[in-house]
Design a protein around this motif. Structure first.
Motif, mmCIF file in Angstrom:
data_model
loop_
_atom_site.group_PDB
_atom_site.id
_atom_site.type_symbol
_atom_site.label_atom_id
_atom_site.label_comp_id
_atom_site.label_asym_id
_atom_site.label_seq_id
_atom_site.Cartn_x
_atom_site.Cartn_y
_atom_site.Cartn_z
ATOM 1 N N GLU A 239 41.901 -49.324 -54.016
ATOM 2 C CA GLU A 239 42.887 -48.255 -53.994
ATOM 3 C C GLU A 239 44.039 -48.610 -53.051
ATOM 4 O O GLU A 239 43.855 -49.314 -52.061
ATOM 5 C CB GLU A 239 42.243 -46.937 -53.532
ATOM 6 C CG GLU A 239 41.247 -46.370 -54.511
ATOM 7 C CD GLU A 239 40.743 -45.006 -54.055
ATOM 8 O OE1 GLU A 239 41.233 -44.513 -53.012
ATOM 9 O OE2 GLU A 239 39.867 -44.449 -54.740
ATOM 10 N N HIS A 240 45.217 -48.094 -53.381
ATOM 11 C CA HIS A 240 46.362 -48.318 -52.506
ATOM 12 C C HIS A 240 46.108 -47.692 -51.135
ATOM 13 O O HIS A 240 45.577 -46.586 -51.037
ATOM 14 C CB HIS A 240 47.624 -47.687 -53.107
ATOM 15 C CG HIS A 240 48.113 -48.359 -54.349
ATOM 16 N ND1 HIS A 240 48.701 -49.602 -54.330
ATOM 17 C CD2 HIS A 240 48.094 -47.968 -55.643
ATOM 18 C CE1 HIS A 240 49.040 -49.946 -55.570
ATOM 19 N NE2 HIS A 240 48.664 -48.966 -56.394
ATOM 20 N N GLN A 241 46.507 -48.413 -50.087
ATOM 21 C CA GLN A 241 46.424 -47.872 -48.732
ATOM 22 C C GLN A 241 47.810 -47.513 -48.201
ATOM 23 O O GLN A 241 48.061 -46.377 -47.805
ATOM 24 C CB GLN A 241 45.757 -48.899 -47.803
ATOM 25 C CG GLN A 241 44.294 -49.131 -48.108
ATOM 26 C CD GLN A 241 43.646 -50.094 -47.136
ATOM 27 O OE1 GLN A 241 44.279 -51.006 -46.605
ATOM 28 N NE2 GLN A 241 42.367 -49.911 -46.884
ATOM 29 N N LEU A 242 48.713 -48.484 -48.214
ATOM 30 C CA LEU A 242 50.049 -48.259 -47.667
ATOM 31 C C LEU A 242 50.906 -47.372 -48.559
ATOM 32 O O LEU A 242 51.668 -46.532 -48.073
ATOM 33 C CB LEU A 242 50.769 -49.601 -47.473
ATOM 34 C CG LEU A 242 50.266 -50.523 -46.373
ATOM 35 C CD1 LEU A 242 50.938 -51.887 -46.495
ATOM 36 C CD2 LEU A 242 50.545 -49.936 -45.008
ATOM 37 N N LEU A 243 50.785 -47.566 -49.855
ATOM 38 C CA LEU A 243 51.736 -46.968 -50.790
ATOM 39 C C LEU A 243 51.880 -45.450 -50.664
ATOM 40 O O LEU A 243 53.006 -44.943 -50.689
ATOM 41 C CB LEU A 243 51.363 -47.349 -52.221
ATOM 42 C CG LEU A 243 52.526 -47.320 -53.221
ATOM 43 C CD1 LEU A 243 53.583 -48.357 -52.857
ATOM 44 C CD2 LEU A 243 52.022 -47.551 -54.634
ATOM 45 N N PRO A 244 50.802 -44.687 -50.491
ATOM 46 C CA PRO A 244 50.970 -43.222 -50.397
ATOM 47 C C PRO A 244 51.771 -42.768 -49.180
ATOM 48 O O PRO A 244 52.222 -41.624 -49.140
ATOM 49 C CB PRO A 244 49.522 -42.715 -50.323
ATOM 50 C CG PRO A 244 48.690 -43.804 -50.910
ATOM 51 C CD PRO A 244 49.377 -45.072 -50.525
ATOM 52 N N PHE A 245 51.960 -43.674 -48.212
ATOM 53 C CA PHE A 245 52.629 -43.293 -46.966
ATOM 54 C C PHE A 245 53.951 -44.026 -46.762
ATOM 55 O O PHE A 245 54.485 -44.053 -45.648
ATOM 56 C CB PHE A 245 51.694 -43.566 -45.777
ATOM 57 C CG PHE A 245 50.346 -42.939 -45.910
ATOM 58 C CD1 PHE A 245 50.162 -41.594 -45.646
ATOM 59 C CD2 PHE A 245 49.255 -43.683 -46.334
ATOM 60 C CE1 PHE A 245 48.915 -41.000 -45.771
ATOM 61 C CE2 PHE A 245 48.002 -43.109 -46.469
ATOM 62 C CZ PHE A 245 47.828 -41.759 -46.195
ATOM 63 N N MET A 246 54.482 -44.589 -47.844
ATOM 64 C CA MET A 246 55.658 -45.441 -47.704
ATOM 65 C C MET A 246 56.864 -44.699 -47.163
ATOM 66 O O MET A 246 57.634 -45.235 -46.366
ATOM 67 C CB MET A 246 56.000 -46.092 -49.047
ATOM 68 C CG MET A 246 55.061 -47.224 -49.450
ATOM 69 S SD MET A 246 54.855 -48.475 -48.175
ATOM 70 C CE MET A 246 56.534 -49.013 -47.976
ATOM 71 N N ASP A 247 57.066 -43.454 -47.568
ATOM 72 C CA ASP A 247 58.224 -42.698 -47.070
ATOM 73 C C ASP A 247 58.165 -42.540 -45.556
ATOM 74 O O ASP A 247 59.176 -42.705 -44.859
ATOM 75 C CB ASP A 247 58.293 -41.320 -47.737
ATOM 76 C CG ASP A 247 58.709 -41.400 -49.193
ATOM 77 O OD1 ASP A 247 59.189 -42.479 -49.598
ATOM 78 O OD2 ASP A 247 58.537 -40.407 -49.911
ATOM 79 N N ARG A 248 56.981 -42.241 -45.045
ATOM 80 C CA ARG A 248 56.833 -42.056 -43.604
ATOM 81 C C ARG A 248 56.978 -43.379 -42.852
ATOM 82 O O ARG A 248 57.577 -43.437 -41.776
ATOM 83 C CB ARG A 248 55.478 -41.410 -43.296
ATOM 84 C CG ARG A 248 55.487 -39.899 -43.485
ATOM 85 C CD ARG A 248 54.179 -39.286 -43.039
ATOM 86 N NE ARG A 248 53.260 -39.141 -44.153
ATOM 87 C CZ ARG A 248 52.016 -38.694 -44.020
ATOM 88 N NH1 ARG A 248 51.557 -38.372 -42.820
ATOM 89 N NH2 ARG A 248 51.228 -38.581 -45.065
ATOM 90 N N ILE A 249 56.431 -44.443 -43.432
ATOM 91 C CA ILE A 249 56.550 -45.759 -42.801
ATOM 92 C C ILE A 249 58.002 -46.204 -42.783
ATOM 93 O O ILE A 249 58.504 -46.707 -41.772
ATOM 94 C CB ILE A 249 55.668 -46.789 -43.540
ATOM 95 C CG1 ILE A 249 54.183 -46.469 -43.310
ATOM 96 C CG2 ILE A 249 55.991 -48.206 -43.083
ATOM 97 C CD1 ILE A 249 53.233 -47.294 -44.145
ATOM 98 N N GLU A 250 58.684 -46.015 -43.909
ATOM 99 C CA GLU A 250 60.096 -46.401 -43.986
ATOM 100 C C GLU A 250 60.924 -45.648 -42.950
ATOM 101 O O GLU A 250 61.777 -46.238 -42.266
ATOM 102 C CB GLU A 250 60.640 -46.108 -45.381
ATOM 103 C CG GLU A 250 62.110 -46.471 -45.543
ATOM 104 C CD GLU A 250 62.619 -46.228 -46.946
ATOM 105 O OE1 GLU A 250 63.700 -46.743 -47.265
ATOM 106 O OE2 GLU A 250 61.946 -45.524 -47.725
ATOM 107 N N SER A 251 60.671 -44.363 -42.791
ATOM 108 C CA SER A 251 61.417 -43.572 -41.822
ATOM 109 C C SER A 251 61.109 -44.019 -40.393
ATOM 110 O O SER A 251 62.008 -44.133 -39.554
ATOM 111 C CB SER A 251 61.078 -42.087 -41.986
ATOM 112 O OG SER A 251 61.771 -41.300 -41.037
#
Length: 376
Positions: A239-251
């Motif tokens: 399952e994806h780990q990073l992908l669901p949180f990409m908006d927060r990581i990018e910010s």
């Protein structure tokens, strides 16, 4: 025999072309790249590059645990510990020069290069993997640039390929050294093909069966073959780990100052085990590495591939002389006490003039060991 690279040439069905296969054979060290392995790989890749019968190249690791876990930093540690600065500089200049020449060669190869990224792909292994035209991961793949934990920085072309990832993810990967699984690697375009571990023999066999004589574009032919084999493997991937949180990581990783980036990462509320590891890596990692990584990803994004490697050679040799890299390897891999005595306790304390010095050229332009890179 381990600590070598094994080479074979597999005949294709048309009897006119061959597939070159290079196997990194150092399984006891997760296929870490010794100097001799790098020289051997570079020399053979140059020969295959000029051999018209070789139609494409496969690079793989021995065993299932790792494609390649990095460079031979244990040997480098012994040199840094046991010799004077002049000898350390000479050894590290020679080692990193060959490694970066090999990475650059793969980046600019005129034939398809398939990297079979099974298991651990880290550090120097990422240099080979990210340079390849066709990057394959399996459910067991784990990709990372973990240099912050050993006081180095994301080298082997990291200045180039981390800057080309979307969503500021390059900053996050460099700052935290977090491992990326196969599903995230594909979505982030660190990898471009998902296959199963057991698919490798069939892949090599089908490469041998391609009618290369009628093939107009060998890159497209390899891509088509890999895409055909990819069918129906997605449900067998993690399952994806990073992908669901990409908006927060990018910010969090928007480049408005290193202290701000670090603070935002550490205060992100992502209640996942992998993210706790990411925060721990950042907190316990080298503040000097964090500064170098931040500068790589805010001030060097426009450099050519050749200039990235020239800049990295300078940084790597200076890192070998500074002491931070030596201390990180000691704490993580030699004594394994897990408590490196970093020069600074956090990023706010780091002397910016020292970071400026790290980026100051060691050589005049004409005398740089990689001065000829990209000139021919």
């Amino acid at each position: 025999m381990s600590d070598t690279v094994e080479f074979i040439e597999l005949a294709c069905s048309n009897n006119e072309h061959k597939i070159g296969v290079a196997t990194l054979d150092n399984p006891s060290s997760l296929n870490a790249l010794s100097f001799d392995m790098l020289v051997s790989l570079k020399d053979k890749l140059e020969l295959w590059h000029n051999d018209e019968s070789i139609i494409c190249v496969v690079i793989q690791g021995s065993g299932e645990k790792a494609f390649c876990a990095g460079g031979d930093i244990r040997t480098m540690y012994n040199v840094m510990r046991d010799t004077d600065d002049e000898q350390t500089q000479e050894f590290c200049t020679t080692f990193f020069t060959v490694e970066y020449q090999c990475d650059y060669l793969i980046h600019t190869y005129s034939k398809p290069v398939i990297a079979w990224g099974e298991g651990i792909v880290m550090g120097g292994g990422m240099g080979l993997f990210m340079a390849s035209s066709h990057r394959v991961v399996t459910p067991k793949s784990r990709l990372a640039m973990p240099e912050i934990s050993i006081g180095l920085y994301p080298d082997v072309g990291g200045t180039y390929f981390l800057n080309r990832l979307n969503h500021n993810i390059g900053m996050f990967l460099g700052m935290t050294g977090i491992m990326v699984n196969a599903s995230d690697a594909k979505e982030l375009k660190m990898a471009n093909h998902l296959l199963l571990s057991e698919d490798k023999p069939a892949l090599v066999e089908q490469l041998q069966m391609v009618d290369w004589n009628t093939c107009i574009d060998s890159y497209e032919a390899v891509s088509d073959l890999l895409e055909t084999m990819e069918t129906n493997v997605a449900d067998k991937m993690p399952e994806h780990q990073l992908l669901p949180f990409m908006d927060r990581i990018e910010s969090a990783c928007r480049p408005d100052g290193i202290e701000n980036v670090v603070n935002r990462i550490l205060t992100l509320e992502i209640k996942e085990p992998w993210f706790e590891t990411a925060k721990s890596n950042l907190l316990s990692g080298s503040p000097i590495t964090a500064h170098i990584c931040y500068r790589q990803l805010t001030q060097l994004e426009g450099l050519s591939l050749a200039d990235c490697f020239r800049t990295e050679l300078n940084l790597s040799v200076r890192s070998s002389l500074l002491g931070e890299f030596q201390e990180g390897v000691r704490a993580r891999l030699i004594d394994k006490d897990g408590s490196p005595n970093w020069r600074y306790s956090n990023v706010s304390e780091v002397d910016k003039k020292m970071i400026d010095q790290m980026f100051t050229p060691l050589w005049d332009k004409e005398e740089h060991p990689l001065s000829q890179l990209g000139q021919f």
